[in-house]
Every structure is written in structure tokens, then in C-alpha cells.
Write an enzyme that holds these catalytic residues in place. Structure first.
Site, PDB file in Angstrom:
ATOM      1  N   ASP A 192       0.868  -1.187   0.000  1.00 22.56           N
ATOM      2  CA  ASP A 192       0.000   0.000   0.000  1.00 22.56           C
ATOM      3  C   ASP A 192       0.902   1.233   0.000  1.00 22.56           C
ATOM      4  O   ASP A 192       2.015   1.165  -0.506  1.00 22.56           O
ATOM      5  CB  ASP A 192      -0.963  -0.069   1.202  1.00 22.56           C
ATOM      6  CG  ASP A 192      -2.257   0.682   0.936  1.00 22.56           C
ATOM      7  OD1 ASP A 192      -2.184   1.874   0.581  1.00 22.56           O
ATOM      8  OD2 ASP A 192      -3.347   0.092   1.068  1.00 22.56           O
ATOM      9  N   HIS A 210       2.255   2.081  -3.188  1.00 31.47           N
ATOM     10  CA  HIS A 210       1.334   3.034  -3.804  1.00 31.47           C
ATOM     11  C   HIS A 210       1.849   4.459  -3.735  1.00 31.47           C
ATOM     12  O   HIS A 210       1.117   5.398  -4.005  1.00 31.47           O
ATOM     13  CB  HIS A 210      -0.049   2.928  -3.160  1.00 31.47           C
ATOM     14  CG  HIS A 210      -0.720   1.603  -3.405  1.00 31.47           C
ATOM     15  ND1 HIS A 210      -1.994   1.311  -2.975  1.00 31.47           N
ATOM     16  CD2 HIS A 210      -0.289   0.489  -4.048  1.00 31.47           C
ATOM     17  CE1 HIS A 210      -2.316   0.066  -3.332  1.00 31.47           C
ATOM     18  NE2 HIS A 210      -1.289  -0.449  -3.977  1.00 31.47           N
TER      19      HIS A 210
END
Ligand code: NAG
Length: 389
Positions: free
Chosen positions: A215, A238
Site C-alpha cells: 500500500d 502506492h
């Protein structure tokens, strides 16, 4: 004899440099409190025992975790310690329980002042939970590996955090925090394993971090002010994200954030600001993104203001978050998609004061594109793709 003395001296010198414990510190070795380095015996009580002893020490105190794997079921440490300076020096690994539970946090510090965590590894053993989530039913949300809440004067230095069940490190409601030289890693496909999450905190510095997760490498939540991020590599992951913001209608803003000297390798995003598409009184003001290298990043520079997961409670609404004074300078490298610069701001709260300076982003060997919606600002120096502000 002389030879023996010499080797004794070099051994002592070596020990001194391997364990540079301040001589004034009183040392509490968790082995003396019953910890077992076998990876199987729960050493949580021993760690908490050492914490109580160290915390009661009038002299600066060090809790020492020697090498070996120590299973810690859960440990919450809190309270202001007598000396105002407590160090947890880790040479070994703290290991989380293998299964998963409803617990939100694994190792937690709350209402502490002057605590440093130095060296060592914490292993969240998230794989079984990630598998459960991949199958997709009835799995708990997950457990954050290390969190500091409502604390000040915190140092996290040289720590490695691997395979958390949820976030690796959370800094919430804190002042004056330094995170330096940390390494964070979890597979690119592990869900919600953000590297470092900061919210409701001021004067936080993150420097010299190597982060690869499933993430955000770093996520920045509401109420973050005076945040400084420097020398961070991110990938997989991310990217570095301000957001998600604006989930709540009343929310603290994000102000004065600097992100400099970063490398993004194969990440989903580079430098991102992300808000929910729904009413909110929050804001983002005064952000500097500078000296970033993008290597095959899907969205190197991106602002999106219409986050609405599952299209629940927000479709068709506009974000109330006002974004202003955000500058991007010296951002180079390659985009993995045609649109390298994407400003998709709120129709009711357009982005203002966006600055672009010395940008060069390409899409493979082709020129990349920039896309602007409801965004205004200015350009200096060479900017490729050409600005749409
Ligand atoms: C912004 O934050 C930095 C630390 O990141 C701090 O040194 C500086 O004083 C802050 N600026 C203002 C205007 O508060």
C-alpha cells in the site's frame, strides 16, 4: 600474555562499538525478566516487566533486547517515565503471533515522552491474514505493528519492520518525532500494509527510509503539520500520499509538508494527494515536493478528489477539501502510463497555487501528457509534459 591482553582490549573495544549504550544508562535486559529467544515462548510479560523497571528508573534507562527471536503476543507501553529518557535497544527480532485476531495494535506506546526505539527487527507475520483477505470473507481488519499515540520526543532509528498484518508504523497525535534509517518491507500484493502513517501530529521528520509494501509507502492523514520527509526510496507500493482526506465532514487540515529527495521504483503513484468526494471542512496548504526520481511509475504526479470506495455514501458529491500552495520542483523520470501529471481537483473547491518547476517526465520513449481539471497555478523553468494549469 601481551597477545591475550591485546585481544581482550580489542574485544572490549568491539563490544563498546557494537553496543554503544550510553554509560550513564541503566540497562534492563529482557532475558533477566524471563524472555526466551526461542521464537515460541510469549515474552510479552518480560518486555512489559523491563518497561516498568526502566520507566521507574530515575536515571536514563535502556531496555535491551539481545539477538534471537522473541515472540510478543501484544505489548502496550504507556505513562511518563521518571527519567524522561528511555531507549529500547533491539539487536534481535520481535515476532508477532502467527495467526490473526481482532486486535488493532501489536506493539503500542501511548502518552510517552522521550522514548527511542533503536535497531532490531519487528516481524508482523501477516501472510495468513493476507491469504484470508485474498479469499475475501470474514477476515479481521488487521493489526498495526508499531504505533505511537499521543506522545512526544520520539525517535525510531535503524529499525526494520517486515510483513505487518496492517500498517507497519503509525504516528498519531504526536509531537516532535524523528524516524531515521528505517527499512520496511512487505510484498507488493499484501493488502493495507502501509509503511508509515502519520496523522494528527506535528514536527515529524522521516529521513533515510527504504520502504516497499503493498500500500502507501508513507500516508499522511488529517491534522498533520510541519512534516519533513527526506531521502526515501519507495517500491513496490502506492507511493507517498497525502490522504485519504475528507472522509469526515469536520476534519483537521494538513499544513506545511516537505517531501524531498525521493526515488519511486515501479510504484502505482509517486507524489499523490487524495481526498474523498464528499463535503468536508479539511484542507491541504503549503506542500513542497522536490527532487524526485520516478522509475516506471503509473501516476508520478497526481491529485484526485473523488475517492468514493464502493460508490457508497458519496457518488455525485464534490470534495470539500481545499488544496492550495502545492509546488513540484525537479521531478524527473518515467511514467508507466500516458498521463504523467494529473490534477483532478474538486469542481466546488478548485486547487489553487499549484507550482510546477523543472519537470521532465516521459512515457517510455514517447512524450507524456498532463491533465488538469479545476486546477490553477504557475510554471517556472522547463516543464515536460507541458503544463495544463
Ligand atoms: C514547516 O515545517 C518545518 C519542519 O518540517 C519547520 O522547520 C518550519 O519552521 C515550518 N514552517 C512554519 C511556517 O511553521
Amino acid at each position: 600474555m601481551i597477545h591475550f591482553q591485546n585481544s581482550l582490549i580489542s574485544l572490549l573495544v568491539a563490544l563498546f562499538f557494537i553496543h554503544p549504550l550510553t554509560s550513564a544508562d541503566k540497562v534492563y535486559n529482557i532475558l533477566s525478566f524471563g524472555a526466551k529467544p526461542d521464537g515460541q515462548t510469549d515474552s510479552a510479560k518480560a518486555l512489559l516487566g523491563a518497561w516498568s523497571a526502566a520507566c521507574g528508573s530515575p536515571a536514563p534507562a535502556t531496555i535491551y533486547v539481545p539477538s534471537g527471536r522473541f515472540l510478543i503476543s501484544q505489548a502496550a507501553m504507556s505513562g511518563s517515565c521518571k527519567s524522561g529518557k528511555t531507549t529500547i535497544q533491539i539487536d534481535g527480532t520481535l515476532v508477532a503471533p502467527l495467526g490473526y485476531s481482532d486486535a488493532d495494535e501489536w506493539i503500542t506506546f501511548e502518552h510517552v515522552d522521550g522514548v527511542s526505539v533503536v535497531g532490531g527487527t519487528i516481524d508482523g507475520r501477516g501472510a495468513p491474514l493476507w491469504e484470508c483477505k485474498a479469499k475475501g470473507h470474514g477476515c479481521p481488519h488487521g493489526t498495526t505493528s508499531l504505533s505511537f499515540r499521543d506522545s512526544k520526543g520520539i525517535v525510531i532509528s535503524g529499525l526494520s519492520s517486515v510483513n505487518s498484518k496492517l500498517y507497519h508504523i503509525v504516528i498519531s497525535g504526536c509531537q516532535n518525532v524523528r524516524v531515521q534509517g528505517v527499512k520496511i518491507s512487505a510484498p507488493g500484493k499484501s493488502p493495507n500494509t502501509d509503511g508509515i502513517h502519520v496523522q494528527g501530529s506535528s514536527d515529524v521528520t522521516i529521513s533515510g527510509a527504504g520502504i516497499g509494501t503493498g500500500d502507501d509507502c508513507i500516508s499522511i492523514g488529517p491534522g498533520t503539520t510541519n512534516l519533513w520527509i527526506e531521502r526515501v526510496t519507495c517500491g513496490p507500493g502506492h507511493g507517498i500520499s497525502i490522504g485519504s482526506l475528507g472522509k469526515e465532514s469536520q476534519e483537521e487540515g494538513v499544513q506545511n509538508v516537505t517531501v524531498r529527495t525521493t526515488v519511486f521504483a515501479g510504484t502505482q503513484n509517486g507524489l499523490r494527494i487524495k481526498t474523498w468526494g464528499r463535503p468536508s471542512d479539511g484542507f491541504v496548504k503549503g506542500v513542497v515536493f522536490e527532487h524526485a526520481m520516478m522509475q516506471n511509475v503509473e501516476n508520478p504526479i497526481i491529485i484526485t478528489q473523488s475517492y468514493c470506495p464502493g460508490n457508497k455514501d458519496c457518488p455525485g458529491q464534490n470534495s470539500g477539501i481545499k488544496i492550495s500552495q502545492v509546488t513540484y520542483s525537479d521531478i524527473h523520470g518515467t511514467s508507466a502510463t500516458p498521463v504523467a501529471v494529473d490534477f483532478s481537483c474538486s469542481p466546488t473547491n478548485p486547487c489553487s497555487g499549484i507550482g510546477l518547476q523543472d519537470i521532465k517526465l516521459t512515457y517510455g520513449n514517447k512524450p507524456a501528457e498532463a491533465s488538469c481539471k479545476h486546477a490553477g497555478g504557475s510554471v517556472t523553468g522547463l516543464v515536460v509534459p507541458p503544463s495544463c494549469l
